[in-house]
Design a protein around this motif. Structure first.
Motif, PDB file in Angstrom:
ATOM      1  N   GLN A   1       0.796  -1.220   0.000  1.00 38.95           N
ATOM      2  CA  GLN A   1       0.000   0.000   0.000  1.00 38.95           C
ATOM      3  C   GLN A   1       0.834   1.278   0.000  1.00 38.95           C
ATOM      4  O   GLN A   1       0.365   2.317  -0.441  1.00 38.95           O
ATOM      5  N   ASN A   2       2.065   1.221   0.485  1.00 42.76           N
ATOM      6  CA  ASN A   2       2.898   2.425   0.547  1.00 42.76           C
ATOM      7  C   ASN A   2       3.976   2.477  -0.530  1.00 42.76           C
ATOM      8  O   ASN A   2       4.842   3.347  -0.485  1.00 42.76           O
ATOM      9  N   LEU A   3       3.937   1.560  -1.502  1.00 43.11           N
ATOM     10  CA  LEU A   3       4.911   1.621  -2.591  1.00 43.11           C
ATOM     11  C   LEU A   3       4.720   2.902  -3.385  1.00 43.11           C
ATOM     12  O   LEU A   3       3.610   3.261  -3.761  1.00 43.11           O
ATOM     13  N   GLY A   4       5.823   3.591  -3.621  1.00 43.69           N
ATOM     14  CA  GLY A   4       5.780   4.825  -4.387  1.00 43.69           C
ATOM     15  C   GLY A   4       5.343   6.038  -3.594  1.00 43.69           C
ATOM     16  O   GLY A   4       5.175   7.116  -4.153  1.00 43.69           O
ATOM     17  N   VAL A   5       5.190   5.890  -2.282  1.00 40.28           N
ATOM     18  CA  VAL A   5       4.663   6.963  -1.436  1.00 40.28           C
ATOM     19  C   VAL A   5       5.772   7.521  -0.537  1.00 40.28           C
ATOM     20  O   VAL A   5       6.464   6.749   0.125  1.00 40.28           O
ATOM     21  N   PRO A   6       5.920   8.839  -0.494  1.00 39.74           N
ATOM     22  CA  PRO A   6       6.868   9.423   0.457  1.00 39.74           C
ATOM     23  C   PRO A   6       6.412   9.164   1.890  1.00 39.74           C
ATOM     24  O   PRO A   6       5.216   9.099   2.167  1.00 39.74           O
TER      25      PRO A   6
ATOM     26  N   GLU B   1      13.475   7.512  13.122  1.00 39.87           N
ATOM     27  CA  GLU B   1      12.759   7.532  11.847  1.00 39.87           C
ATOM     28  C   GLU B   1      13.611   8.255  10.818  1.00 39.87           C
ATOM     29  O   GLU B   1      14.440   9.103  11.170  1.00 39.87           O
ATOM     30  N   PHE B   2      13.391   7.887   9.578  1.00 39.96           N
ATOM     31  CA  PHE B   2      14.108   8.549   8.494  1.00 39.96           C
ATOM     32  C   PHE B   2      13.160   8.706   7.319  1.00 39.96           C
ATOM     33  O   PHE B   2      12.527   7.750   6.893  1.00 39.96           O
ATOM     34  N   ARG B   3      13.067   9.931   6.816  1.00 44.21           N
ATOM     35  CA  ARG B   3      12.159  10.248   5.712  1.00 44.21           C
ATOM     36  C   ARG B   3      12.778   9.801   4.390  1.00 44.21           C
ATOM     37  O   ARG B   3      13.979   9.946   4.179  1.00 44.21           O
ATOM     38  N   THR B   4      11.919   9.262   3.517  1.00 49.49           N
ATOM     39  CA  THR B   4      12.357   8.780   2.216  1.00 49.49           C
ATOM     40  C   THR B   4      11.292   9.063   1.163  1.00 49.49           C
ATOM     41  O   THR B   4      10.127   9.275   1.494  1.00 49.49           O
ATOM     42  N   ARG B   5      11.705   9.056  -0.083  1.00 49.00           N
ATOM     43  CA  ARG B   5      10.789   9.357  -1.190  1.00 49.00           C
ATOM     44  C   ARG B   5       9.878   8.186  -1.550  1.00 49.00           C
ATOM     45  O   ARG B   5       8.905   8.363  -2.264  1.00 49.00           O
ATOM     46  N   ASP B   6      10.186   6.976  -1.066  1.00 53.25           N
ATOM     47  CA  ASP B   6       9.349   5.794  -1.310  1.00 53.25           C
ATOM     48  C   ASP B   6       9.453   4.890  -0.081  1.00 53.25           C
ATOM     49  O   ASP B   6      10.286   3.996  -0.022  1.00 53.25           O
ATOM     50  N   CYS B   7       8.582   5.157   0.895  1.00 55.71           N
ATOM     51  CA  CYS B   7       8.696   4.425   2.158  1.00 55.71           C
ATOM     52  C   CYS B   7       8.319   2.956   2.011  1.00 55.71           C
ATOM     53  O   CYS B   7       8.870   2.107   2.708  1.00 55.71           O
TER      54      CYS B   7
ATOM     55  N   ILE C   1      18.530   1.151   7.765  1.00 51.95           N
ATOM     56  CA  ILE C   1      17.493   2.075   7.292  1.00 51.95           C
ATOM     57  C   ILE C   1      18.121   3.253   6.553  1.00 51.95           C
ATOM     58  O   ILE C   1      17.668   3.628   5.461  1.00 51.95           O
ATOM     59  N   LEU C   2      19.155   3.844   7.119  1.00 51.50           N
ATOM     60  CA  LEU C   2      19.817   4.988   6.471  1.00 51.50           C
ATOM     61  C   LEU C   2      20.380   4.603   5.110  1.00 51.50           C
ATOM     62  O   LEU C   2      20.211   5.339   4.129  1.00 51.50           O
ATOM     63  N   ARG C   3      21.051   3.459   5.045  1.00 46.05           N
ATOM     64  CA  ARG C   3      21.657   3.003   3.785  1.00 46.05           C
ATOM     65  C   ARG C   3      20.572   2.744   2.735  1.00 46.05           C
ATOM     66  O   ARG C   3      20.661   3.223   1.609  1.00 46.05           O
ATOM     67  N   VAL C   4      19.541   2.010   3.110  1.00 48.71           N
ATOM     68  CA  VAL C   4      18.469   1.677   2.165  1.00 48.71           C
ATOM     69  C   VAL C   4      17.744   2.930   1.699  1.00 48.71           C
ATOM     70  O   VAL C   4      17.495   3.100   0.496  1.00 48.71           O
ATOM     71  N   CYS C   5      17.410   3.824   2.619  1.00 44.10           N
ATOM     72  CA  CYS C   5      16.690   5.044   2.226  1.00 44.10           C
ATOM     73  C   CYS C   5      17.538   5.909   1.288  1.00 44.10           C
ATOM     74  O   CYS C   5      17.002   6.515   0.354  1.00 44.10           O
ATOM     75  N   GLY C   6      18.834   5.957   1.520  1.00 42.40           N
ATOM     76  CA  GLY C   6      19.712   6.708   0.624  1.00 42.40           C
ATOM     77  C   GLY C   6      19.699   6.134  -0.783  1.00 42.40           C
ATOM     78  O   GLY C   6      19.615   6.881  -1.771  1.00 42.40           O
ATOM     79  N   ILE C   7      19.744   4.811  -0.889  1.00 44.63           N
ATOM     80  CA  ILE C   7      19.710   4.155  -2.205  1.00 44.63           C
ATOM     81  C   ILE C   7      18.360   4.377  -2.878  1.00 44.63           C
ATOM     82  O   ILE C   7      18.293   4.730  -4.057  1.00 44.63           O
ATOM     83  N   VAL C   8      17.284   4.174  -2.124  1.00 48.59           N
ATOM     84  CA  VAL C   8      15.937   4.354  -2.678  1.00 48.59           C
ATOM     85  C   VAL C   8      15.740   5.799  -3.151  1.00 48.59           C
ATOM     86  O   VAL C   8      15.235   6.042  -4.245  1.00 48.59           O
ATOM     87  N   ASP C   9      16.176   6.766  -2.358  1.00 49.05           N
ATOM     88  CA  ASP C   9      16.028   8.170  -2.746  1.00 49.05           C
ATOM     89  C   ASP C   9      16.805   8.487  -4.019  1.00 49.05           C
ATOM     90  O   ASP C   9      16.320   9.216  -4.888  1.00 49.05           O
ATOM     91  N   SER C  10      17.999   7.918  -4.150  1.00 46.51           N
ATOM     92  CA  SER C  10      18.790   8.115  -5.371  1.00 46.51           C
ATOM     93  C   SER C  10      18.081   7.505  -6.580  1.00 46.51           C
ATOM     94  O   SER C  10      18.038   8.112  -7.655  1.00 46.51           O
ATOM     95  N   GLU C  11      17.534   6.312  -6.413  1.00 37.43           N
ATOM     96  CA  GLU C  11      16.808   5.658  -7.510  1.00 37.43           C
ATOM     97  C   GLU C  11      15.583   6.451  -7.922  1.00 37.43           C
ATOM     98  O   GLU C  11      15.310   6.612  -9.114  1.00 37.43           O
TER      99      GLU C  11
END
Length: 137
Positions: free
Chosen positions: A13-18, A67-73, A108-118
């Motif tokens: 449900q949260n794919l593609g959602v900030p 918590e860490f904010r990301t462009r695709d949680c 979490i930090l590593r994954v969110c950084g990669i996801v945000d770059s993608e």
């Protein structure tokens, strides 16, 4: 008059959602157990919602410790769960992990950084395609 149980939330449900990927702790859980998940809102909001829901069956109150904010949680949560799968506890589908908090935070930090770059790369490609040669915008 019976009560109907709400359907379980979809794991997509949260794919593609900030949003945020969070770590919650609860003194009602065994020491070292954490709930890791994602929310469109904040980790504190998610903790409060769990605390208000009497159906969780968990004694004690949740509180957000990271918590860490990301462009695709949703995507970030899936990837964090995959990397932390050896630490998962409880039934399949649950968001409980027995893991060192620093390891969970770093993951979490590593994954969110990669996801945000993608996501940024995908958006740049889409914008380039929309305004590229041959497009008379």
């Amino acid at each position: 008059m019976g009560f109907e149980r709400k359907p379980a939330a979809s794991f997509t449900q949260n794919l593609g959602v900030p949003g945020v990927v969070y770590i919650l702790e609860n003194p009602g859980l065994r020491h070292g157990y954490f709930k890791i998940g994602c929310s469109r809102w904040s980790g504190a909001t998610r903790a409060n919602n769990l605390n208000l829901d009497a159906n969780t069956g968990t004694p004690g109150s949740y509180r957000c410790i990271f918590e860490f904010r990301t462009r695709d949680c949703g995507l970030a949560e899936q990837r964090v769960f995959a990397l932390l799968r050896d630490y998962r506890r409880g039934k399949w589908g649950q968001e409980f992990f027995e893991v060192d908090t620093e390891h969970a935070k770093a993951t979490i930090l590593r994954v969110c950084g990669i996801v945000d770059s993608e996501v940024a790369e995908r958006i740049a490609k889409e914008q380039s395609a929309a305004t590229g040669p041959g497009n008379l915008s």
